[in-house]
Design an enzyme around this catalytic site. Structure first.
Site: not given
Lengths: 572, 173
Positions: A50, A112-113, A162, A483
């Site tokens: 993602e 969940f999630q 959802k 750097m």
């Protein structure tokens, strides 16, 4: 007509003219992907992660001037976007992120999630929304696009529960122009809310600024990212030429002031050119457009341009006097304000003496050839600039290579340089290059990176290969986090704590494993041959990873230490 | 000290769309820009869809101006105003339960409350609960006086504020 939420969402994207979406599916967003399955007119780019999708949508937006759109599912899908959202936010890039969350009756139960993504993204979005009711979906999506693109642009997140994606509601196609006539936008518009409008510029202030600019004997202009976002490059250039004023760019301003212009003093700030920083220290007027005077530009705000009257033009009132106290400012759209200034500044100025002084300092750093025979960054970049087409889009990651590329390349148009200036996101470049190549299929896209940055998100080579994106990646491989090592060398007594990357992978082999061309390069002749090959073989649709071996002790010069006076160079 | 850097109490009044998450948006902006909210009070306006917040912070003028501009960018915000102390009315409500086991103590406390125009809202064998409305200084003075009796519990709403109306001037003024 009655449609389910997912169909409504897709139709709302079509109202906006969206034809490309970057994303990654998952449980909560399944219904939306099911609707997408039926809409071939929207091209979906499936990334490896993602985060890659978030940077790709951002790179797409920056390189096309359109809105980037990015999909992700709930929980980890959504949090994986976070770095990309913050990157877009800090650089004012218009991206609409769409996530789905668990169903309403599970919200708050640690399902969940499940994650509170509107809470997570609060500090890094212009605005975010959670859609709980399908009747509100279309209105919310329309508002999200307006907020993302109007005023000072920025990312917006719409989190959809959802059940909304399967529930049905009445939907009617509303053309984009009519979106201002509904919902909260009506109030925002009628009150000239700063989130969606650019204030009418104060004409008295503009008169006064014109006067100051015309009287100035030693003017310095700063071209910031706002000039890119406003599409004001032509007006800015015309003003610079009329004023005959040396002009510095910020990292975000790259491209908005033509790199071949004789007035260009180069980048200003920590790795600014000597010409820019010295001019800043002795100018009598500093005129900054779309520049928020970040600490990487001003270094020490108390001594910054201490001789100068400071003029700031910005669309965002909350950027005025935030980091640097201005003498005079105008809040509004840069293009509009610059046009008003051009009307008032009638006579072409001549600042030959001042220019002679400023350009007596170096605009470009000269990097010496190394005795050990290794390629220098300048040699690599010179070869690239010479061989690749003129209008090549350049994306970068973050670190030494980023500074070298911005110092060395002469960017000619806004949107040519795509870099994470504000947030400094290592791993931004490849995703951004994918977005830029998808948005500009005919253009050449160069991705300049370092071995540290590339290792972070090189999984997106899979995306590059699958979609046949002929992106040319050049790795400045110094086997270290250059750097950070540079700071350790200069400030931390050469304690190279955890910055040496004396480890794999072999990037050329890795590239081959992903199905793109991979080459390891140790000298410039080899590099030149390969660059020609990238052009010859472009039609095969395969990307390139060119792993250029450079010396571990290469440094970015000049350098002024953080918080120091801008003309006190630590390195020149 | 330069006027711009003088730290004082500021009273900010803002109204926002009455929807989920606006309070956290508002509060979050203060904290991430480095401000500490001293008091915050919220309630409906004449329109139930709009909430009005009164917030007080200690800061200087330059930071205050910047914060106002940052607040104005929040999409649910309708307006942001700073109320000047001389031109506004600031009030908070305080409830305080205090020990009062005998008649003499109860009388004393009630007398103090009367002076402060407070009222008794609950009484038991050994305690009194008082309600008082005033600005923070008055309420704090009241609290100080009650301390010797033993404060059992104290709750303050935080300041709500409103601008004073303007008096019409006579022609000969």
């Amino acid at each position: 007509m009655k449609l389910n939420g997912s169909e409504i969402l897709i139709n709302c994207l079509l109202e906006q003219g969206v034809d490309t979406v970057f994303g990654y599916p998952g449980g909560a967003i399944l219904n939306v992907y099911d609707a997408l399955y039926k809409h071939a007119e929207i091209k979906h780019i499936l990334t490896a992660h993602e985060q890659g999708a978030s940077h790709a949508a951002d790179g797409y937006a920056r390189s096309t001037g359109k809105v980037g759109v990015c999909f992700a599912t709930s929980g980890p899908g959504a949090t994986n976007l976070l770095t990309g959202i913050a990157t877009a936010y800090m650089d004012s890039s218009p991206v609409v992120f769409i996530t789905c969350n668990v169903t309403g009756n599970l919200i708050g139960r640690d399902a969940f999630q499940e994650v509170d993504i509107t809470g997570c993204t609060l500090p890094v979005t212009k605005c975010n929304y959670m859609v709980r009711d399908v009747d509100k979906l279309a209105e919310t999506v329309r508002e999200a696009f307006i907020v993302a693109t109007s005023g000072r642009p920025g990312p917006v997140l719409v989190d959809i529960q959802k059940q909304v994606t399967s529930n049905e509601a009445e939907y009617e196609f509303v053309p984009k122009e009519k979106h201002f006539e509904q919902g909260r936008i009506v109030r925002l518009k009628s009150t000239h809310h700063p989130s969606i409008s650019s204030p009418e510029p104060d004409l008295n202030a503009i008169d006064a600024i014109a006067e100051i600019l015309m009287k100035s004997e030693k003017p310095l202009l700063i071209c910031g990212g706002g000039v890119v976002r406003s599409g004001a490059a032509d007006e800015f250039t015309e003003l610079a030429e009329k004023l005959d004023a040396p002009t510095a760019i910020t990292v975000m301003g790259g491209g908005a002031f033509n790199g071949h212009n004789n007035l260009k003093t180069g980048m200003i700030g920590m790795h600014g050119s000597q010409a820019s920083n010295m001019a800043c220290d002795s100018c009598d007027v500093l005129f900054a457009v779309g520049c928020r005077f970040s600490d990487r530009v001003t270094l020490n705000p108390n001594t910054f341009a201490s001789q100068a009257k400071i003029i700031q033009i910005d669309i965002d009132a909350s950027e005025i006097d935030k980091n640097i106290k201005t003498d005079i400012h105008v809040v509004g759209d840069a293009k509009k304000i610059l046009r008003l200034l051009l009307e008032r500044i009638t006579e072409k100025q001549d600042h030959t003496d001042w220019k002679n002084y400023v350009f007596s300092f170096k605009v470009e750093t000269v990097y010496k050839k190394l005795e050990n025979g290794k390629m220098t960054p300048a040699e690599i970049l010179s070869a690239v600039a010479e061989i690749l087409p003129d209008r090549t889009i350049v994306t970068t990651d973050v670190g030494q290579h980023q500074m070298w590329a911005i110092q060395h390349f002469k960017f000619d148009y806004p949107g040519q340089l795509i870099t994470s200036g504000g947030f400094g996101t290592m791993g931004f470049g490849l995703g951004a290059a994918i977005g830029a190549q998808v948005g500009n299929p005919e253009g050449t896209v160069l991705h300049v990176t370092g071995d540290g940055s590339f290792r972070m998100n090189c999984n997106e080579l899979a995306t590059e290969e699958y979609y046949k994106l002929p992106i040319i990646t050049i790795i400045f491989n110094n086997s270290c986090l250059g750097m950070v090592r540079q700071w350790q060398h200069l400030i931390y007594d050469e304690h190279y704590s955890q910055t040496t990357l004396d480890r794999g992978p072999d990037f050329a082999k890795l590239a081959e494993a992903y199905g793109v061309h991979g080459r390891r390069v140790t000298n410039v002749e080899q590099l030149r041959e390969i660059l020609h090959e990238t052009i010859e073989k472009r039609s095969d649709g395969k990307g390139w990873v060119i792993d250029c071996q450079i010396d571990i002790d290469e440094m970015v010069k000049p350098m002024v230490g953080g918080g120091s006076h801008i003309a006190d160079f630590m390195l020149i | 000290m330069d006027e711009q850097n003088k730290i004082r109490r500021y009273t900010i009044v803002t109204s926002m769309d009455n929807e989920a998450g606006v309070l956290s948006q508002l509060a979050h902006l203060f904290s991430r820009r480095g401000h500490n909210i001293e008091t915050i009070a919220a309630g409906w306006t004449t329109d139930r869809k709009i909430m009005r917040f009164t917030i007080e912070i200690f800061t200087d003028e330059a930071k205050m101006k910047l914060l106002c501009d940052q607040l104005r960018k929040l999409v649910p915000i309708h307006y942001v105003e700073i109320l000047e102390p001389q031109k506004s009315i600031r009030r908070e409500l305080m409830l305080v339960r205090v020990n009062a086991a005998d008649r003499a103590t109860r009388n004393e406390i009630i007398q103090i409350a009367n002076i402060f125009r407070g009222s008794v809202v609950d009484i038991t064998h050994d305690s009194l609960t008082l309600q008082i409305v005033g600005d923070d200084q008055k309420n704090s003075a009241f609290e100080t006086l009650l301390r010797e009796y033993g404060i059992i519990e104290l709750a303050r709403t935080g300041i709500v504020a409103i601008e004073r109306g303007e008096l019409k001037k006579h022609d000969d003024d």
